[in-house]
Scaffold this active site. Sequence first.
Site, mmCIF file in Angstrom:
data_model
loop_
_atom_site.group_PDB
_atom_site.id
_atom_site.type_symbol
_atom_site.label_atom_id
_atom_site.label_comp_id
_atom_site.label_asym_id
_atom_site.label_seq_id
_atom_site.Cartn_x
_atom_site.Cartn_y
_atom_site.Cartn_z
ATOM 1 N N ASP A 83 -2.119 3.163 -12.746
ATOM 2 C CA ASP A 83 -2.479 4.568 -12.527
ATOM 3 C C ASP A 83 -1.349 5.308 -11.799
ATOM 4 O OD1 ASP A 83 -4.335 6.729 -12.521
ATOM 5 O OD2 ASP A 83 -5.005 6.219 -10.485
ATOM 6 N N HIS A 84 -1.056 6.520 -12.252
ATOM 7 C CA HIS A 84 -0.095 7.408 -11.572
ATOM 8 C C HIS A 84 1.263 6.766 -11.298
ATOM 9 C CE1 HIS A 84 -2.552 10.946 -11.000
ATOM 10 N NE2 HIS A 84 -3.531 10.215 -10.542
ATOM 11 N N ASP A 105 3.099 9.284 -14.952
ATOM 12 C CA ASP A 105 2.828 10.613 -14.393
ATOM 13 C C ASP A 105 4.135 11.330 -14.067
ATOM 14 O OD1 ASP A 105 2.039 12.866 -13.054
ATOM 15 O OD2 ASP A 105 0.849 11.819 -11.533
ATOM 16 N N GLU A 135 0.157 13.012 -17.962
ATOM 17 C CA GLU A 135 -0.508 14.152 -17.310
ATOM 18 C C GLU A 135 0.290 15.421 -17.557
ATOM 19 O OE1 GLU A 135 -2.062 13.520 -13.366
ATOM 20 O OE2 GLU A 135 -1.465 15.532 -12.704
ATOM 21 N N HIS A 177 -7.269 15.719 -6.130
ATOM 22 C CA HIS A 177 -7.436 14.355 -5.631
ATOM 23 C C HIS A 177 -7.893 14.317 -4.170
ATOM 24 C CE1 HIS A 177 -4.796 13.557 -9.112
ATOM 25 N NE2 HIS A 177 -5.320 12.348 -9.109
ATOM 26 N N GLY A 206 -9.188 13.122 -10.044
ATOM 27 C CA GLY A 206 -9.790 13.793 -8.889
ATOM 28 C C GLY A 206 -11.291 13.949 -9.036
ATOM 29 N N ASN A 227 -11.671 9.298 -13.693
ATOM 30 C CA ASN A 227 -11.020 8.502 -12.644
ATOM 31 C C ASN A 227 -11.675 8.747 -11.285
ATOM 32 O OD1 ASN A 227 -9.202 7.934 -14.685
ATOM 33 N ND2 ASN A 227 -7.392 8.405 -13.450
HETATM 34 O O1 G3H Z 1 -6.213 8.579 -10.475
HETATM 35 C C1 G3H Z 1 -7.161 8.452 -9.680
HETATM 36 C C2 G3H Z 1 -8.174 9.499 -9.520
HETATM 37 O O2 G3H Z 1 -7.725 10.692 -10.036
HETATM 38 C C3 G3H Z 1 -8.782 9.500 -8.149
HETATM 39 O O3 G3H Z 1 -9.292 10.735 -7.753
HETATM 40 O O4 G3H Z 1 -9.251 10.949 -5.284
HETATM 41 O O5 G3H Z 1 -10.951 12.135 -6.638
HETATM 42 O O6 G3H Z 1 -11.067 9.690 -6.395
HETATM 43 P P1 G3H Z 1 -10.169 10.874 -6.451
HETATM 44 ZN ZN ZN Z 2 -5.482 10.729 -10.386
#
Ligand code: G3H
Ligand code: ZN
Length: 282
Positions: A83-84, A105, A135, A177, A206, A227
Amino acid sequence: MPQTGTGAIVTPAASAARGVGAFNVIQLEHAQAVVAGAEAAGAPVILQLSENAVRYHGALAPIAAAVLAVARAAAVPVAVHLDHATSAELVADAVELGFSSVMFDASALPYRENVRATAAVVERCHAAGVWVEAELGEVGGKDGVHAPGARTDPGEAADFVATTGVDALAVAVGTSHAMATRDAVLDFELIARLRAAVPVPLVLHGSSGVADGHLARAVAHGMTKVNISTQLNRVFTGAVRHVLGADPGLVDTRRYLGPGRTAVAAEVTRLLGVLGAATVRS
Ligand code: G3H
Ligand code: ZN
């Protein structure tokens, strides 16, 4: 059950307008809790490790080995996702270790540079059979500062997907996020326009800041991969705080991490129900 490909979970869910829960792992207990919660829901699930979590551990391999082992032992389909990632080297490490998908990302870069960097990662990942999320329209809050203002333009999103060849697209529609309150205001009309313009599944980042009813509406309007990280940490920490507060003499870490894990599993089951994610028993 062997690890499942991310596309094998997300593509049918997108066709059926179901959500897929993608939950972030920091400690081993997160991975165990997410899988236990998905098994209780009878739903497939995605375990994801972020570049930030890898930085916390100091390396990808040890935590990845644990997450991949938990995924393989699951009784429901589980995919493992990076992720990211902003580092192409980290993407290459994840591919090498057996992740079924990555998110690259480059959303902080200007549009043309995002396209160029993402297309290069897609080419390398697809050659290895790995699914790629990118993204466009930077979702705020990655630095911990609530910033829900960014929006993804549907025309630009369609061009981005066609040019880069990505398999899924994270879009900015009002979330941010790391929100500790669930009161984000989503642009549902924009989600529907993005769904109509973009031929690959859409990803909501987020999502911890989004109330249950709005998560379900986001899926109904066209979001697929959802996510969630902060909400699980809130639940985990709340349970740990409760146990430690009740017994100041407690020293065995299992006595408070265990209740944290149990609480997260229940929250995952609940959230998968909100997303309409269950397919395994249907
Ligand atoms: O990539 C991870 C999510 O976008 C986490 O988002 O901080 O709202 O749980 P969050
Ligand atoms: Zn994220």
